[in-house]
Design a protein around this motif. Sequence first.
Motif, short mmCIF file in Angstrom:
data_model
loop_
_atom_site.label_atom_id
_atom_site.label_comp_id
_atom_site.label_asym_id
_atom_site.label_seq_id
_atom_site.Cartn_x
_atom_site.Cartn_y
_atom_site.Cartn_z
N LYS A 233 0.98 -1.46 -0.13
CA LYS A 233 -0.28 0.26 -0.29
C LYS A 233 1.04 1.30 0.27
N VAL A 234 1.81 1.83 -1.07
CA VAL A 234 2.26 2.96 -1.25
C VAL A 234 1.73 3.88 -2.08
N GLU A 235 0.21 3.49 -2.54
CA GLU A 235 0.12 4.80 -4.05
C GLU A 235 -0.51 6.28 -3.04
N ILE A 236 -0.86 6.13 -2.26
CA ILE A 236 -0.30 7.23 -1.81
C ILE A 236 0.67 8.45 -1.64
N PHE A 237 2.45 7.25 -1.39
CA PHE A 237 2.96 8.26 -1.55
C PHE A 237 3.62 8.77 -2.89
N GLY A 238 2.84 7.46 -3.99
CA GLY A 238 3.51 8.85 -5.41
C GLY A 238 4.51 8.02 -6.10
N GLU A 239 5.59 8.90 -7.23
CA GLU A 239 6.39 8.12 -7.55
C GLU A 239 7.79 9.17 -6.90
N THR A 240 8.14 9.94 -6.40
CA THR A 240 8.70 10.10 -5.64
C THR A 240 9.85 8.89 -4.77
N ILE A 241 9.77 8.29 -4.31
CA ILE A 241 9.47 7.54 -3.54
C ILE A 241 10.22 6.07 -4.12
N GLU A 242 11.82 5.42 -3.98
CA GLU A 242 11.85 4.37 -5.54
C GLU A 242 11.08 3.13 -4.71
N LYS A 243 10.97 2.30 -4.99
CA LYS A 243 10.41 1.43 -5.16
C LYS A 243 11.35 -0.16 -5.43
N ASP A 244 10.80 -1.15 -5.68
CA ASP A 244 11.22 -2.38 -6.84
C ASP A 244 10.78 -2.95 -7.43
N ALA A 245 10.61 -3.66 -8.19
CA ALA A 245 10.07 -3.90 -9.60
C ALA A 245 8.43 -4.69 -8.95
N PHE A 248 7.19 -2.94 -3.88
CA PHE A 248 8.46 -2.63 -2.08
C PHE A 248 8.43 -1.77 -1.87
N VAL A 249 8.48 -0.59 -1.29
CA VAL A 249 9.44 0.61 -1.22
C VAL A 249 11.31 -0.65 -0.72
N LYS A 250 12.15 0.58 -1.38
CA LYS A 250 13.45 0.74 -1.14
C LYS A 250 13.72 0.89 -0.24
N THR A 251 14.74 -0.02 1.34
CA THR A 251 15.66 0.62 2.73
C THR A 251 16.70 0.15 2.59
N ASP A 252 17.30 0.99 3.12
CA ASP A 252 19.38 0.39 3.69
C ASP A 252 18.26 -0.63 4.70
N GLU A 253 20.09 -0.23 5.30
CA GLU A 253 20.27 -1.14 6.68
C GLU A 253 19.53 -0.56 7.51
N ASN A 254 19.57 0.79 7.59
CA ASN A 254 18.79 1.16 8.28
C ASN A 254 17.24 2.01 8.53
N MET A 255 16.02 1.46 7.49
CA MET A 255 15.61 1.74 6.91
C MET A 255 14.55 2.65 6.56
N GLN A 256 15.64 3.23 6.06
CA GLN A 256 15.80 4.77 5.63
C GLN A 256 15.67 4.46 4.09
N ASP A 267 5.55 -5.37 5.74
CA ASP A 267 4.90 -5.76 4.96
C ASP A 267 5.50 -4.97 3.49
N VAL A 268 5.65 -3.58 3.88
CA VAL A 268 5.41 -2.60 2.60
C VAL A 268 7.25 -2.43 2.14
N ARG A 269 8.14 -3.04 3.26
CA ARG A 269 9.85 -3.09 2.32
C ARG A 269 9.98 -4.16 1.98
N ALA A 270 10.96 -4.34 0.47
CA ALA A 270 11.24 -4.29 -0.29
C ALA A 270 12.31 -5.60 0.13
N GLY A 271 12.47 -6.62 0.12
CA GLY A 271 13.39 -7.59 0.10
C GLY A 271 13.17 -8.46 0.79
N VAL A 272 12.72 -8.49 2.63
CA VAL A 272 12.33 -8.72 3.53
C VAL A 272 11.49 -10.36 4.25
N MET A 273 11.62 -11.61 4.69
CA MET A 273 10.62 -12.23 5.30
C MET A 273 9.37 -11.29 5.58
N LYS A 274 8.26 -11.51 5.55
CA LYS A 274 6.94 -11.14 5.36
C LYS A 274 6.84 -12.01 6.75
#
Length: 294
Positions: A233-245, A248-256, A267-274
């Motif tokens: 559920k990321v549609e409200i944040f538009g296209e300004t935030i980087e996502k994967d294919a 899901f929202v991409k972050t670094d190890e600090n969740m930034q 669950d909204v974050r990319a590349g992790v166990m849900k």
Amino acid sequence: MEKIYDVLIVGGGVAGMSAAVYAKRSGKDVAVIEKMALGGTVATLNKIKNFPSQEEIDGGTLTEMFAKQVKALEVEIIYDDIISANLEGNLKVLKGNLANYNAKRVIIATGLAYKDLGKNENEFLGRGVSYCAVCDANFFKGQLVCVVSRNGSGIKDAKYLSGIVSKVLVLDEGDMSVFAKANAVLNMEVLSNVKVQKVLGKTGVEGVECLIEGKKKVLEASAVFVALGRVPKVEIFGETIEKDALGFVKTDENMQTSIKGVYAVGDVRAGVMKQIVTACNDGAIAGKKACEGL
């Protein structure tokens, strides 16, 4: 002048509540914005057997424990639906149905949304159409229901329903013939190559109109459980935030995220166990890191 929070957390599931605990314990002005009720998807789970310290627990009881701690810390809970966001710049602005909210840091904990059919099913929400078999199965005890599935996505729900309803029809878009033979359940019938065209009914669901192997057919049913999977559920944040294919929202190890001062957890974050435990981990890190430098 409108209030400016130190940290605003969008979403009150376990990831969001974990973030709230760590941010609040850092001495910051924190609020959680939640559309419905604290707990998120976890609150709907019937049995949880892989959460540390609990041999077995239901989701409602577990999330109530989370919520109790958040409330004891006097974290502000705002019940509103965020419809858009301006996250760039030092001041983040979240626009809700009831008000606008300003913050120095934002943590995205919006979780996943159920995929819909894209037909008329939402006209029957609460009147026979459901996205949650565990939540609503008992309303249709002893009745015939159908599960809309895509390449087996609805089988788990169908098996659960088979223990409560009289019969389950699985309407799958793919070829499930081999699976159906290998996983036969007495009161569950799996139909392959089905495309649901329309939910039928007046005051409630009475059946579905569909194409089976290209032929139009009407199937009777008291309920339609849509089980096509979930999307972030990321549609409200538009296209300004980087996502994967997959969105899901991409972050670094600090969740930034790709935007300074904006974090993503659960669950909204990319590349992790849900999982609940990983959602807690994400929330703890984001809650702590979001407060640094404030």
